[in-house]
Design a protein around this motif. Structure first.
Motif, short mmCIF file in Angstrom:
data_model
loop_
_atom_site.label_atom_id
_atom_site.label_comp_id
_atom_site.label_asym_id
_atom_site.label_seq_id
_atom_site.Cartn_x
_atom_site.Cartn_y
_atom_site.Cartn_z
N GLN A 71 -0.55 -5.51 -0.88
CA GLN A 71 0.90 -5.42 -0.97
C GLN A 71 1.35 -5.14 -2.39
N SER A 124 -0.70 1.93 4.76
CA SER A 124 -0.33 0.89 5.74
C SER A 124 -0.55 1.38 7.17
N TYR A 130 -4.70 -3.41 8.05
CA TYR A 130 -4.38 -4.84 7.95
C TYR A 130 -4.42 -5.30 6.51
N TRP A 131 -5.41 -4.83 5.76
CA TRP A 131 -5.54 -5.27 4.37
C TRP A 131 -4.32 -4.84 3.55
N THR A 181 -1.30 -4.25 4.55
CA THR A 181 -0.04 -4.85 4.99
C THR A 181 -0.03 -6.38 4.91
N HIS A 182 -1.21 -7.02 4.79
CA HIS A 182 -1.26 -8.47 4.83
C HIS A 182 -1.85 -9.14 3.58
N SER A 183 -2.72 -8.43 2.86
CA SER A 183 -3.32 -9.06 1.68
C SER A 183 -2.37 -8.96 0.49
#
Length: 392
Positions: free
Chosen positions: A77, A92, A68-69, A71-73
């Motif tokens: 990224q 990812s 999650y980190w 792909t979302h932070s």
């Protein structure tokens, strides 16, 4: 619930029983002197002992937090944008199984090529998902659900696969080693049976419910009759648990023998436990464990907190590591905060004297996740509290 170490020891014990029984069949049918049944048992036991070694704090919840980190932070990224698509997929879709292979084959005893230098057979049995994250074709069925090595270990894995004679299905992808199915079965049995007994000890499962699941799984009528003579529910549950494990070992080995040609060809698409006649009972046992044990309020609270903890550590550590790398590369000055956080990290994580580490963001990410994945749950909690100023 049990610790990762306890679960690994239990899985290894079951794995040795499965491997030795399978070894009797292999040695009897194929005459593979000087290999003995005990040798096969040792291979499966060793692979099963290490099967969770790459899991980060909080296990599967920790894995999901890392994915999650990245792909979302924003920080995740940004750093992934500097990687090749193959490298970025390692993070990812982050996998504790791939981290485990890296730990065994590179990180432990890192001064020598091959890390711990386990036998290729042991590493093959360890690899339940013998492919990379970014491949055009994955192995058939359950073997392709996840992946077992990062780009950094691609050559090491290919060398092992060649020595084991694994069936190649495409670039960076092979069918399973037959003994990997036994490691998987040992893990399944340990989770299904021992966790359910733990649920009784924690007051989440009644003895009557445990008995209703365990008795139909036992192949030995005399064992069931003996259990009736035990008066204490906890002691009776311990006895039934041992009998269930013994029965499941026998059932799994029968399937191993029946499906041996498919195992060698790499065409078996389900776990060995999926072919058992008692598979419907095991599925119901799994469903009940999920509802009563794994989704218990205390467990879910710990998982939710752990998710935030792992993400929070990456929020702090990754930008600081990148600042320090930029400074060493002459691209700016690291902040006081980055230097102070960097001082907390081991030399293998902050390898500022390693030219390759300074040049490649991929290696810096691997080094950070090596550090995080190697933490125990309690160490991770303590470190995170210190970094956040919650405890000093």
């Amino acid at each position: 619930m049990r610790t990762r170490l306890t679960h690994s020891l239990e899985t290894s014990s079951i794995g040795r029983s499965l491997g030795t029984a399978a070894g009797n069949f292999i040695c009897r049918e194929f005459g593979v002197d000087p290999l003995t049944p005990d040798d096969v048992g040792a291979i499966v036991a060793a692979a099963a002992l290490g099967h969770d070694i790459g899991n980060p704090p909080l296990g599967h919840a920790g894995e999901e937090a890392i994915r999650y980190w990245f792909t979302h932070s924003r920080a995740g990224q940004d750093v992934c944008a500097q990687l090749t698509p193959q490298e970025a997929q390692d993070f990812s879709a982050y996998e504790g199984n791939a981290q485990g292979f890296r730990t065994l084959a590179r990180l432990e005893m890192r001064e020598q090529r091959g890390g711990m230098r386990l036998t290729c057979a042991t590493l093959g049995a360890f690899a339940k998902y013998p492919c990379g994250a970014f491949v055009p074709r994955r192995p058939n069925g359950v073997a392709g659900k996840k992946f077992n090595f990062f780009c950094s270990e691609s050559e090491l894995f290919a060398e092992m696969a060649e020595h084991c004679g694994l069936v190649e299905v495409g670039p960076r992808a092979w069918q399973r080693h037959p003994l990997a199915y036994l490691v998987e079965a040992a893990d399944d049995i340990a989770y299904l049976v021992v966790d359910f007994e733990d649920g009784l000890r924690q007051g989440l499962i009644s003895y009557e419910e445990l008995e209703s699941f365990f008795i139909p799984l036992i192949d030995f009528p005399e064992a069931v009759r003996y259990a009736d003579k035990i008066s204490q529910p906890v002691q009776k549950a311990e006895y039934l648990r041992a009998q269930v494990i013994g029965s499941l070992v026998c059932k799994v080995i029968r399937v191993f023998e029946e499906k041996h040609d498919d195992l060698l060809a790499g065409t078996l698409e389900k776990p060995l436990t999926g072919y058992l006649e008692c598979a419907p009972i095991l599925n119901k046992l799994r469903e009940r464990s999920t509802a009563a044990i794994y989704n218990n309020a205390k467990v879910t609270e710990i998982i939710a907190a752990g998710f935030e903890m792992v993400s929070g550590m990456l929020d702090i550590l990754m930008p600081c590591i990148e600042e320090i790398a930029c400074e060493k590369n002459g691209l700016g000055r690291a902040s006081y905060r980055a230097r102070r956080v960097g001082a907390m990290l081991p030399a293998d994580t902050l390898a500022v004297n390693d030219e390759a580490w300074l040049e490649r963001p991929y290696l810096r990410l691997l080094g950070l996740l090596d550090y995080v994945a190697g933490m125990t749950d309690s160490f991770a909690v303590s470190l995170y509290q210190k970094m956040k100023g919650i405890s000093l």
